[in-house]
Design an enzyme around this catalytic site. Structure first.
Site, PDB file in Angstrom:
ATOM      1  N   ARG A 105       0.873  -1.207   0.016  1.00 39.03           N
ATOM      2  CA  ARG A 105      -0.149   0.085  -0.100  1.00 39.03           C
ATOM      3  C   ARG A 105       0.841   1.271   0.000  1.00 39.03           C
ATOM      4  O   ARG A 105       1.993   1.275   0.630  1.00 39.03           O
ATOM      5  CB  ARG A 105      -0.939   0.143   1.178  1.00 39.03           C
ATOM      6  CG  ARG A 105      -1.776  -0.978   1.350  1.00 39.03           C
ATOM      7  CD  ARG A 105      -2.850  -0.993   2.420  1.00 39.03           C
ATOM      8  NE  ARG A 105      -3.518   0.560   2.399  1.00 39.03           N
ATOM      9  CZ  ARG A 105      -4.074   1.002   3.539  1.00 39.03           C
ATOM     10  NH1 ARG A 105      -3.668   0.601   4.694  1.00 39.03           N
ATOM     11  NH2 ARG A 105      -4.611   2.190   3.355  1.00 39.03           N
ATOM     12  N   ARG A 110       5.262   4.792   1.765  1.00 38.15           N
ATOM     13  CA  ARG A 110       5.981   6.221   2.035  1.00 38.15           C
ATOM     14  C   ARG A 110       6.720   6.207   3.299  1.00 38.15           C
ATOM     15  O   ARG A 110       7.492   7.051   3.673  1.00 38.15           O
ATOM     16  CB  ARG A 110       4.845   7.063   1.815  1.00 38.15           C
ATOM     17  CG  ARG A 110       4.209   7.393   0.614  1.00 38.15           C
ATOM     18  CD  ARG A 110       2.986   8.174   0.553  1.00 38.15           C
ATOM     19  NE  ARG A 110       2.165   7.772  -0.489  1.00 38.15           N
ATOM     20  CZ  ARG A 110       1.505   8.634  -1.294  1.00 38.15           C
ATOM     21  NH1 ARG A 110       1.478   9.820  -1.058  1.00 38.15           N
ATOM     22  NH2 ARG A 110       0.865   8.300  -2.410  1.00 38.15           N
ATOM     23  N   THR A 131       1.710 -15.266   3.006  1.00 36.50           N
ATOM     24  CA  THR A 131       2.839 -14.753   3.638  1.00 36.50           C
ATOM     25  C   THR A 131       3.508 -13.582   3.202  1.00 36.50           C
ATOM     26  O   THR A 131       3.542 -13.548   2.106  1.00 36.50           O
ATOM     27  CB  THR A 131       4.072 -16.252   3.564  1.00 36.50           C
ATOM     28  OG1 THR A 131       3.299 -17.285   4.320  1.00 36.50           O
ATOM     29  CG2 THR A 131       5.275 -15.558   4.230  1.00 36.50           C
ATOM     30  N   LEU A 132       3.769 -12.597   4.017  1.00 38.78           N
ATOM     31  CA  LEU A 132       4.106 -11.348   3.536  1.00 38.78           C
ATOM     32  C   LEU A 132       5.496 -11.229   4.103  1.00 38.78           C
ATOM     33  O   LEU A 132       6.046 -11.522   4.990  1.00 38.78           O
ATOM     34  CB  LEU A 132       3.263 -10.295   4.451  1.00 38.78           C
ATOM     35  CG  LEU A 132       1.774 -10.221   4.339  1.00 38.78           C
ATOM     36  CD1 LEU A 132       1.298  -9.344   5.196  1.00 38.78           C
ATOM     37  CD2 LEU A 132       1.557 -10.003   2.819  1.00 38.78           C
ATOM     38  N   GLU A 133       6.281 -10.927   3.059  1.00 41.12           N
ATOM     39  CA  GLU A 133       7.748 -10.596   3.319  1.00 41.12           C
ATOM     40  C   GLU A 133       8.035  -9.111   3.627  1.00 41.12           C
ATOM     41  O   GLU A 133       8.175  -8.487   2.593  1.00 41.12           O
ATOM     42  CB  GLU A 133       8.716 -11.001   2.037  1.00 41.12           C
ATOM     43  CG  GLU A 133       8.243 -12.416   1.490  1.00 41.12           C
ATOM     44  CD  GLU A 133       8.637 -12.745   0.138  1.00 41.12           C
ATOM     45  OE1 GLU A 133       9.288 -11.796  -0.589  1.00 41.12           O
ATOM     46  OE2 GLU A 133       8.246 -13.957  -0.324  1.00 41.12           O
ATOM     47  N   GLN A 152      -2.349  -5.317  -0.347  1.00 44.11           N
ATOM     48  CA  GLN A 152      -3.632  -5.199  -1.181  1.00 44.11           C
ATOM     49  C   GLN A 152      -3.357  -6.238  -2.310  1.00 44.11           C
ATOM     50  O   GLN A 152      -2.299  -6.656  -2.802  1.00 44.11           O
ATOM     51  CB  GLN A 152      -4.026  -3.833  -1.944  1.00 44.11           C
ATOM     52  CG  GLN A 152      -2.973  -3.189  -2.676  1.00 44.11           C
ATOM     53  CD  GLN A 152      -3.081  -1.895  -3.216  1.00 44.11           C
ATOM     54  OE1 GLN A 152      -4.223  -1.520  -3.382  1.00 44.11           O
ATOM     55  NE2 GLN A 152      -2.225  -1.019  -3.375  1.00 44.11           N
ATOM     56  N   LYS A 173       3.524 -26.493  -2.490  1.00 46.10           N
ATOM     57  CA  LYS A 173       4.073 -26.709  -0.875  1.00 46.10           C
ATOM     58  C   LYS A 173       3.386 -26.018   0.097  1.00 46.10           C
ATOM     59  O   LYS A 173       3.486 -26.039   1.253  1.00 46.10           O
ATOM     60  CB  LYS A 173       5.548 -26.816  -0.686  1.00 46.10           C
ATOM     61  CG  LYS A 173       6.272 -25.774  -1.654  1.00 46.10           C
ATOM     62  CD  LYS A 173       7.836 -26.096  -1.456  1.00 46.10           C
ATOM     63  CE  LYS A 173       8.479 -25.236  -2.427  1.00 46.10           C
ATOM     64  NZ  LYS A 173       8.196 -25.374  -3.890  1.00 46.10           N
TER      65      LYS A 173
HETATM   66  N1  LIG Z   1       4.141 -13.235  -0.920  1.00 48.96           N
HETATM   67  C1  LIG Z   1       3.548 -14.557  -1.057  1.00 48.96           C
HETATM   68  C2  LIG Z   1       3.543 -15.107  -2.572  1.00 48.96           C
HETATM   69  C3  LIG Z   1       2.940 -16.103  -2.779  1.00 48.96           C
HETATM   70  N2  LIG Z   1       2.424 -16.920  -1.614  1.00 48.96           N
HETATM   71  C4  LIG Z   1       1.696 -18.173  -1.967  1.00 48.96           C
HETATM   72  C5  LIG Z   1       0.522 -18.445  -3.090  1.00 48.96           C
HETATM   73  C6  LIG Z   1       1.190 -18.955  -4.010  1.00 48.96           C
HETATM   74  O1  LIG Z   1       0.380 -19.609  -5.110  1.00 48.96           O
HETATM   75  C7  LIG Z   1       2.131 -19.976  -3.573  1.00 48.96           C
HETATM   76  C8  LIG Z   1       3.498 -20.316  -4.092  1.00 48.96           C
HETATM   77  O2  LIG Z   1       4.260 -19.117  -4.743  1.00 48.96           O
HETATM   78  P1  LIG Z   1       5.346 -19.603  -5.717  1.00 48.96           P
HETATM   79  O3  LIG Z   1       4.684 -20.213  -6.929  1.00 48.96           O
HETATM   80  O4  LIG Z   1       5.757 -18.143  -5.774  1.00 48.96           O
HETATM   81  O5  LIG Z   1       6.225 -20.342  -4.725  1.00 48.96           O
HETATM   82  P2  LIG Z   1       7.129 -21.481  -5.092  1.00 48.96           P
HETATM   83  O6  LIG Z   1       7.325 -21.737  -6.712  1.00 48.96           O
HETATM   84  O7  LIG Z   1       8.433 -21.376  -4.198  1.00 48.96           O
HETATM   85  O8  LIG Z   1       6.214 -22.719  -4.623  1.00 48.96           O
HETATM   86  P3  LIG Z   1       5.762 -23.885  -5.146  1.00 48.96           P
HETATM   87  O9  LIG Z   1       6.815 -24.671  -5.829  1.00 48.96           O
HETATM   88  O10 LIG Z   1       4.907 -24.499  -4.323  1.00 48.96           O
HETATM   89  O11 LIG Z   1       4.911 -23.253  -6.719  1.00 48.96           O
HETATM   90  O12 LIG Z   1       2.418 -19.065  -2.075  1.00 48.96           O
HETATM   91  C9  LIG Z   1       2.218 -16.670  -0.296  1.00 48.96           C
HETATM   92  O13 LIG Z   1       1.710 -17.010   0.576  1.00 48.96           O
HETATM   93  N3  LIG Z   1       2.904 -15.302  -0.016  1.00 48.96           N
END
Ligand SMILES: Nc1ccn([C@H]2C[C@H](O)[C@@H](COP(=O)(O)OP(=O)(O)OP(=O)(O)O)O2)c(=O)n1
Length: 199
Positions: A105, A110, A131-133, A152, A173
């Site tokens: 967002r 900002r 999952t948020l990085e 968002q 996975k």
């Molecule tokens: N910031 C994020 C991005 C994605 N996801 C979830 C939703 C996606 O459908 C799932 C898998 O994401 P990716 O395909 O980017 O991840 P990988 O390729 O590492 O996993 P896989 O081998 O299971 O496809 O994870 C998440 O929780 N948080």
């Protein structure tokens, strides 16, 4: 085609797109996105004495992650340079003809808070919390409050439905993940395809 607010509402009402709970649709549904709120659980990465983390080692990936659960009324302080995993409060289900993008967002951007350092794609067929990085690129600590609108989701319609949506194939996975999940990249070798052939 990117879904507008009206398209998003239509898909939510039809029930194939799920965002749950959606407590305040009027506030959360934006002109072409849905705001998602921050959950209480965080995974933090410890400083470690091992020379490096091998992505294939479950032990090395998991051992240096610790979980924090923020109590009611408390904040999670994201310090400059931090990288932690958080989670959306909402669980989503993405139908096979849509792909969702996790975006930051502007108001948090900002303040130098980034919500997806690298990966931001939710596959067609994905179910679970996101999952948020989270990272802080600024110079001042920022307080993150569970329940705040943190990210968002935008939705793009595919030309045709995915034939092998997420969850239907080997891998997948993170299907049905609940709370922030550390990397499971070490399971990639179980599914094969990640090694180069010997010449
Ligand atoms: N910031 C994020 C991005 C994605 N996801 C979830 C939703 C996606 O459908 C799932 C898998 O994401 P990716 O395909 O980017 O991840 P990988 O390729 O590492 O996993 P896989 O081998 O299971 O496809 O994870 C998440 O929780 N948080």
């Amino acid at each position: 085609m990117i879904l507008s607010d009206a398209d998003i509402l239509e898909r939510l009402e039809a029930g194939d797109l799920v965002v749950d709970p959606l407590d305040d649709p009027e506030l959360q549904i934006q002109p072409a996105s849905i705001d998602l709120r921050l959950g209480r659980e965080f995974l933090e990465f410890q400083r470690t004495n091992i020379p490096c983390i091998h992505p294939n080692s479950e032990q090395e990936v998991d051992e240096y992650v610790t979980e924090t659960i923020v109590e009611d009324g408390d904040d999670f302080i994201l310090h400059p340079g931090d990288f932690v995993l958080g989670t959306t409060h909402e669980r989503v289900e993405i139908p096979p003809d849509l792909i969702a993008h996790v975006e930051g967002r502007s108001s948090l951007g900002r303040l130098a808070v980034v919500v997806h350092a690298t990966a931001g794609l939710c596959d067609p067929g994905y179910r679970g919390q996101i999952t948020l990085e989270l990272s802080n690129l600024g110079t001042a600590p920022v307080a993150l409050t569970p329940g705040m609108r943190i990210s968002q989701l935008t939705f793009t319609e595919l030309k045709t439905e995915a034939e092998r949506p997420y969850g239907s194939e080997r891998g997948s996975k993170y299907q049905d993940q609940d709370g922030p999940q550390a990397s499971r990249i070490q399971s990639d070798h179980e599914f094969g395809g990640d090694q180069l052939e010997r010449e």
